[in-house]
Design a protein around this motif. Sequence first.
Motif: not given
Length: 378
Positions: A193-200
């Motif tokens: 469970y984690t967050s992802l933001k713009a990027g790779t």
Amino acid sequence: MKRILTFLLLVGGLAGLLTQCTEPGRDLDVTISDVGNFFSPDDNRFVKLQPATPAAVVFEWGQARAQDGTLVLYEVAFDKETGDFSKPIYKITSDNNGVLNKATIAHRDLNRVAALAGIGSLGTGKLKWTVLASRGVNVKQAGASRMLQVERPAGFADIPADIFLTGDATEAGADLAKAIKLRAVRPGEFEVYTSLKAGTYRFVDRTTGTPKAFYIDGVNIKENGTTTVTGPSKVYKVTLDFNNAAARLTEVKSLGLWYSNDNAVRFPLTYTGNGTWTLTNTKIDFPAVPWGKEERYKFRLTVVGADGKDAYEWYGSSNSDNSRADANSPASYFYLFPIAESQWDYSYKFNGAVDGKNVDLLVSLTPTAQYFHRVTIK
């Protein structure tokens, strides 16, 4: 019995070798004859590989003879379809530590060989095989070779023991040493469970050196690439199944404190990073019911379902019913387990001292520890 026979053969062969070495005037003769005919598998036999099972293929051939009557050892060598065995892609010792003129090779090993030959997941191709006979330093390749046609299943031949998430789209950034370790839920299956933001981002099998790298392409796991994230930061449950090369990225819209008596989420928690959610300085009241005060609770995640609509996942107790928590409750009382949807079952019960008090509440789905929650009276 087989072990005893093998031991005696090895001892006999060694004794013969030593005798020749010590007999004056007699040179060591390591000459061996050609390997006899191949018996199995038939040329171009087709095998649908099932590496998760004990299935195996038996390779068998005629014996080679040592000129001095001592022991000959065998290996099965594999190469690509067009290879000439000058650099075999894989060699495996025959049964009984190389003594027997047959090799029982598990599908899981053949799956690995197929991957080395460049046959991809779900692909079909040919493996070329032959036999190497040896006595001392003298290694003699059989004059014949055969083909084995194989079909690989989905998934990877080598399942990583650990998987980490890294990249500038992740909470830990692109520093490999700080990559986020995923939780192993079953052999070959991982989640976080984690967050992802713009990027790779990408997945790696270790955080030092030059690790193997994987990425998500739709619903598949592939090697050597990155996945691009666009738009605002969101929380996800990332699930990877290397047994089937399958990936699932599920958006987690919220996590809430479920009051069983309300049959609803009473308080949403705030995502605070590293797979944790918190509720801060919030008053908890036990609703009055005919049997007294009702204190049962658990947690509901609202996620985006496969159809794009809201769906729910639940975390609660391993017990269908519980007593109230108290100062002597073990840490395991507060462990979180995936549970089926139900208004009452698998709920926890607040400590009686919580009623009417403000609390801090932590839900931890951090991948490196047992999932748990904690209630702290202010």
